[in-house]
Design an enzyme around this catalytic site. Sequence first.
Site, short mmCIF file in Angstrom:
data_model
loop_
_atom_site.label_atom_id
_atom_site.label_comp_id
_atom_site.label_asym_id
_atom_site.label_seq_id
_atom_site.Cartn_x
_atom_site.Cartn_y
_atom_site.Cartn_z
N GLY A 39 0.79 -1.23 0.00
CA GLY A 39 0.00 0.00 0.00
C GLY A 39 0.82 1.27 0.00
O GLY A 39 0.29 2.35 -0.26
N CYS A 42 0.90 6.18 1.42
CA CYS A 42 -0.47 6.64 1.63
C CYS A 42 -1.21 5.77 2.62
O CYS A 42 -1.81 6.25 3.58
CB CYS A 42 -1.22 6.71 0.30
SG CYS A 42 -2.96 7.16 0.46
N HIS A 441 -26.92 26.02 -4.26
CA HIS A 441 -26.91 26.74 -2.99
C HIS A 441 -27.54 25.85 -1.92
O HIS A 441 -28.52 25.17 -2.18
CB HIS A 441 -27.71 28.04 -3.11
CG HIS A 441 -27.90 28.75 -1.80
ND1 HIS A 441 -26.92 29.54 -1.24
CD2 HIS A 441 -28.95 28.74 -0.94
CE1 HIS A 441 -27.37 30.01 -0.09
NE2 HIS A 441 -28.59 29.55 0.12
#
Length: 460
Positions: A39, A42, A441
């Site tokens: 991995g 990260c 919005h």
Amino acid sequence: MTQSFDAIVIGAGQAGPSLAGRLTTAGMKVALIERKLFGGTCVNTGCMPTKTLVASAYAAHLARRGADYGVTIESPVKIDMKRVKARADTVSRNARTNVEKWLRGMDNLTVITGHARFEGRDVVRVGDSQLRAPRIFVNVGGRASVPDMPGVGVVDYLTNRSILELDTVPRHLVVVGGSYIGLEFAQMYRRFGAAVTIIEKGPRLIAREDEDVSEAVREILTDEGIAVRTGASCIGFKPHPDGVSVDVDCTAGDPAVIGSHLLLAVGRRPNTDDLGLDKAGIATDARGYITVDDSLATNVPGIWALGDCNGRGAFTHTAYNDYEIVAANLLDGGNRRVSDRIPAYALYVDPPLGRVGLSETEATRTGRKILVSKRPMTRVGRAVERDETKGFMKVVADAETKQILGAAILGTGGDEAIHGILDMMNAGATYPVLQWAVPIHPTVSELIPTVLGDLKAAGG
């Protein structure tokens, strides 16, 4: 005995596993070598554990602010650091296990655990095994750099890796390095309850950013009680009964800071010094990064370098894009180039900084006529509703071509909102196209068209 493969991938970070998947799907017999943790940075010491810690720190910060939202918490907020650490460990372990399980179940892939070293242009040794392939991909990542500062060899210190092992809150954490990694740990541990001091040799924090961004981030940190010492001209270390004494400045302010714990966050270095690169004739630069061209090929035909070890990007997303470039060019007949990539990244202090393209300072240095617009987060309805109004948005554009050159969003949701600008830049659209969008919005992104509509000549 030598084992032959169509391709060898060294390292199971962000680029390696996906590349192995593409190569095996294309019918190649592939070996993937990983010497320790699947991995890469990260999963194990970078994004996943640290952002898990950031989330815990944010929860503590929000709980302390409960009264601001009309929520009463009867007792002081307490931190169970063992539980905090266990949560981060679980996130990393699950991700690491999933990567390894995926690789070990991949058809046509041989997974080898051990340290790989080149013995020739197409030969790699792992322990007693010798492997040969006409295509070799190096994806070995990087680690914390520990400069030869005065006294560093006689005191205990932490790096971004070892600090993850803490299951108690330091009394006083001294962070040497005022850039991205150091600032994230500084704020999270302050929110966990530690006293925190940041020491930076340069005149300001995160020096690659515009000065207004640096100053705003400094204010965010100092408002939470973090001490910041910039212009530290005489950094050095001495043992102290209470932990470590850190020399700061020879001319002004307290000459030393006493901390219970010391974190060195002063840069990264590639994991290339023990790969036998010289035996393959692979060129590196003065800092040890493998030299690659625009397609990520090294100077040796048949060898590519991907991820942090090539010096062309220091992020998970750039490492993954390295895989995409190599796979497209090698398997899909593409002509993708690193230079086509628009730089983008985030700083995960709270509120976060999302950044894309050129800063205002960088754009000015190009000599082109630029337009700049800046609006405070107090103008963002979502930020006001959440009572998280620190920061601002800034966009830089080319006055003649109307192309967006770069942007910074320092504020709540800035790491997500920046993608609206990044996507437009990738599409090659001019800023009026985004200016006339109709955003939803209430969101952070809804202010972007307003910011674009206020673009003016720099300094105007």
